[in-house]
Design a protein around this motif. Structure first.
Motif, PDB file in Angstrom:
ATOM      1  N   GLU A  72       0.852  -1.178   0.000  1.00 46.12           N
ATOM      2  CA  GLU A  72       0.000   0.000   0.000  1.00 46.12           C
ATOM      3  C   GLU A  72       0.892   1.234   0.000  1.00 46.12           C
ATOM      4  N   ILE A  73       0.405   2.284  -0.648  1.00 42.43           N
ATOM      5  CA  ILE A  73       1.112   3.563  -0.700  1.00 42.43           C
ATOM      6  C   ILE A  73       0.269   4.600   0.013  1.00 42.43           C
ATOM      7  N   ALA A  74       0.884   5.362   0.893  1.00 39.33           N
ATOM      8  CA  ALA A  74       0.216   6.461   1.584  1.00 39.33           C
ATOM      9  C   ALA A  74       0.862   7.768   1.166  1.00 39.33           C
ATOM     10  N   VAL A  75       0.068   8.822   1.081  1.00 38.73           N
ATOM     11  CA  VAL A  75       0.567  10.160   0.773  1.00 38.73           C
ATOM     12  C   VAL A  75       0.340  11.040   1.995  1.00 38.73           C
ATOM     13  N   ILE A  76       1.415  11.656   2.480  1.00 38.50           N
ATOM     14  CA  ILE A  76       1.375  12.484   3.692  1.00 38.50           C
ATOM     15  C   ILE A  76       1.708  13.920   3.326  1.00 38.50           C
ATOM     16  N   SER A  77       0.913  14.845   3.833  1.00 39.10           N
ATOM     17  CA  SER A  77       1.174  16.266   3.616  1.00 39.10           C
ATOM     18  C   SER A  77       2.310  16.720   4.524  1.00 39.10           C
ATOM     19  N   MET A  78       3.255  17.470   3.965  1.00 36.08           N
ATOM     20  CA  MET A  78       4.358  17.991   4.754  1.00 36.08           C
ATOM     21  C   MET A  78       3.993  19.283   5.485  1.00 36.08           C
ATOM     22  N   GLU A  79       2.819  19.812   5.188  1.00 33.95           N
ATOM     23  CA  GLU A  79       2.393  21.039   5.862  1.00 33.95           C
ATOM     24  C   GLU A  79       1.953  20.765   7.292  1.00 33.95           C
ATOM     25  N   ASN A  80       1.158  19.680   7.462  1.00 31.05           N
ATOM     26  CA  ASN A  80       0.656  19.366   8.805  1.00 31.05           C
ATOM     27  C   ASN A  80       0.741  17.876   9.130  1.00 31.05           C
TER      28      ASN A  80
END
Length: 587
Positions: free
Chosen positions: A169-177
């Motif tokens: 599985e691939i997750a995308v995480i925001s670097m802003e918060n």
């Protein structure tokens, strides 16, 4: 300081260097070390020292950006990231992968402890954030990559499904918060996944057709699926590729073709010479360790175009094959595995979209990119590199989910180019300019024959580091060697490598990381750990900073001697003594 104003090489280093010259005895060496400034700019002497000390072939010219042999010696002594300055121990299990942001301000680490940690790269590296992926049924995190503007982080992991089946599985995480934006299924898990552009990433899926025949589908996914899925298309099929003999597509990455004509470093010496009149001068970076100059023992990897099918239709081929079986004309008798492979080859022959006409004619000013991945055709262990061109109109999820309409004779996509490694591929990495592809592999025995795809040949303990020019699709230089691995085929795992402007580094199973000079093809440093080194990463803005990650649960930070001097010079001077002096003056 020497006559040119640069820092001196220590006498101990000079003493060791001069001992390599047969005509210099110990007494004269001591004298030279005391008065070495008198010969510091003797080019003939430093050239002789360089070739003999580093055991470089005299056919290899000086680095194209170097202004003198003394400066080259200085570079290979003073600018290799070989001094351990910090050990990060926040992970509590094996650390599998490291990746820097493009700005060099952050880096991410993945681990068997099922966390992805974000670190701040300042004077002292510190932990900024940690995301635990166990609540999403992940077993561990294995790979990460920042998008081009460092606003998003792709994290790849192993997902535990029903009945304890494992997928990816691939997750995308925001670097802003540090919020989780989306999750995408990825099968098999060692496809890893990668960014195509700022907002779109590539994942894989695998469909079984027979016992050893399958189909890999590569998908383009929008990173903001949860937000945009109600209004616009967020996923599109890129390619559909048939796999034979239990092989699958793994380890995808994207190369940007538009950067080929302005490489940071040309590895072909004749090409270097032709470009020398316009070659820019850089501040170079490297330390040294000897490498045995052994001749290459394994066959050179073959770069091949895919064969022509000869115009025979799938129906005619299958019918003829079945007629031959029924009438006993197939000799010797085929096994069930051989029969499945033969039928699959015949079936797919006229149901595959032909490859692009010529990869080598790519316009360097275009926006074309290459999708690069490991694959195979003989056995399940990855032994080939597949290359597929991604055209500009394919770089968005706009349009139908299943991509372009397909005729019945274009059910599968063919590969545009295939590189045969003749061994088990255990790592790949691109140079910063995307011109060169570096490949870690463990060679098969010469002239080995694979009769059963489920029984691949034994693999060597030595790791070969091959280099391919993606502009010419040819191997350049001889394979680098020094690092080793010990696990057999069925347990073999990925060892990540990284490439900077002047160096290439890799992990190994022998408890060391390794650094080589890309121009001279020599091993310069071994970096000690207490267990397998799984991953290495250069800072993209400071190649004298290197990270290594190991099964010993630590991340080690390495800097060059020069970088250490510069950092110490920038530190503020202590004010305590000045304050005491002022107080004494007042009294």
């Amino acid at each position: 300081m020497d006559a040119g104003g640069g820092p001196l090489l220590p006498d101990s280093v000079l003493y060791e260097i001069f001992l390599y010259l047969d005509h210099v005895d110990v007494l004269s060496v001591g004298l030279v070390c005391q008065q070495w400034h008198a010969v510091a700019r003797d080019e003939f002497l430093w050239k002789e020292l360089f070739y003999r000390y580093y055991r470089v072939s005299r056919e290899v010219p000086r680095h194209p950006a170097a202004v003198s042999w003394y400066d080259e010696f200085q570079r290979l002594y003073d600018t290799i990231p070989c001094v351990e300055v910090q050990a990060l121990k926040e992970h509590n299990d094996q650390v599998l992968h490291l990746s820097f942001s493009h700005s060099g301000c952050l880096f991410a680490s993945c681990s068997k402890d099922c966390t992805v940690k974000i670190w701040s790269n300042e004077l002292e590296i510190s932990l900024q954030h940690s995301s635990n992926m166990r609540p999403y049924n992940w077993s561990y995190t294995q790979f990460s990559q920042f998008n081009s503007d460092d606003s998003l982080l792709l994290v790849s992991g192993v997902f535990v499904g029903p009945h304890n089946s494992s997928s990816g599985e691939i997750a995308v995480i925001s670097m802003e918060n540090f919020t989780l934006l989306s999750r995408v299924r990825n099968k098999p898990y060692d496809v890893f996944g990668c960014w195509l552009n700022e907002t779109n990433l590539i994942s894989g899926n695998l469909h079984r057709i027979g016992r050893i025949t399958s189909c890999s589908v590569l998908w383009l996914n929008n990173a903001f699926q949860g937000i945009e899925s109600e209004n616009v298309n967020v996923v599109k099929r890129l390619f559909k590729i048939q796999n034979l003999n239990a092989s699958t597509i793994r380890t995808v990455m994207v190369a940007d073709c538009s950067r080929y004509d302005s490489p940071d470093l040309l590895l072909d010496y004749e090409e270097q010479l032709a470009a020398s009149s316009t070659c820019p001068v850089f501040d170079l970076g490297s330390d040294s360790e000897e490498e045995e100059a052994k001749p290459k023992q394994t066959p050179e990897p073959a770069v091949q175009e895919l064969p022509d099918d000869g115009g025979v239709t799938a129906e005619d081929g299958l019918q003829q094959f079945f007629d031959d079986i029924m009438e006993g004309r197939v000799r010797p008798a085929m096994t069930e595995t051989e029969l499945e492979t033969k039928v699959a080859e015949l079936f797919v022959r006229n149901r595959t979209k032909p490859p692009e006409l010529n990869l080598l004619s790519t316009d360097s000013n275009s926006k074309t990119k290459y999708l690069i991945f490991t694959t195979g055709c003989l056995t399940y262990s990855p032994h080939q590199i597949g290359i597929k061109r991604i055209l500009p109109h394919q770089m968005t999820t706009a349009g139908p989910v299943l991509g372009e309409e397909r005729r019945s004779d274009e059910f599968f996509d063919s590969l545009d180019h295939v590189i045969d490694i003749h061994g088990h591929i255990i790592g790949m990495g691109l140079s910063p300019d995307h011109r060169y592809l570096y490949v870690n592999s463990r060679a098969w025995p010469r002239d080995c024959v694979i009769s059963d795809p489920m029984q691949p040949p034994p693999i060597a303990e030595e790791i070969d580091l091959h280099v391919f020019d993606l502009k010419t699709m040819k191997e350049v230089k001889r394979a680098l060697r020094a690092h080793r691995a010990y696990t057999p085929n069925e347990e073999c795992f990925f060892i990540f490598l990284d490439v900077s402007r002047d160096f290439v580094a890799s992990g190994a199973e022998d408890r060391h990381g390794y650094i080589w000079d890309r121009h001279y093809n020599i091993c310069l440093a071994k970096l000690q750990h207490d267990n397998v080194v799984n991953s290495v990463a250069f800072s993209p803005v400071e190649q004298e900073l290197l990270l290594t990650a190991s099964d010993d649960t630590t991340i080690k930070v390495w800097r060059s001697p020069r970088a250490l001097r510069l950092r110490q010079a920038r530190k503020p001077r202590p004010r305590k003594l000045l304050f005491s002096w002022l107080m004494n003056q007042k009294s």
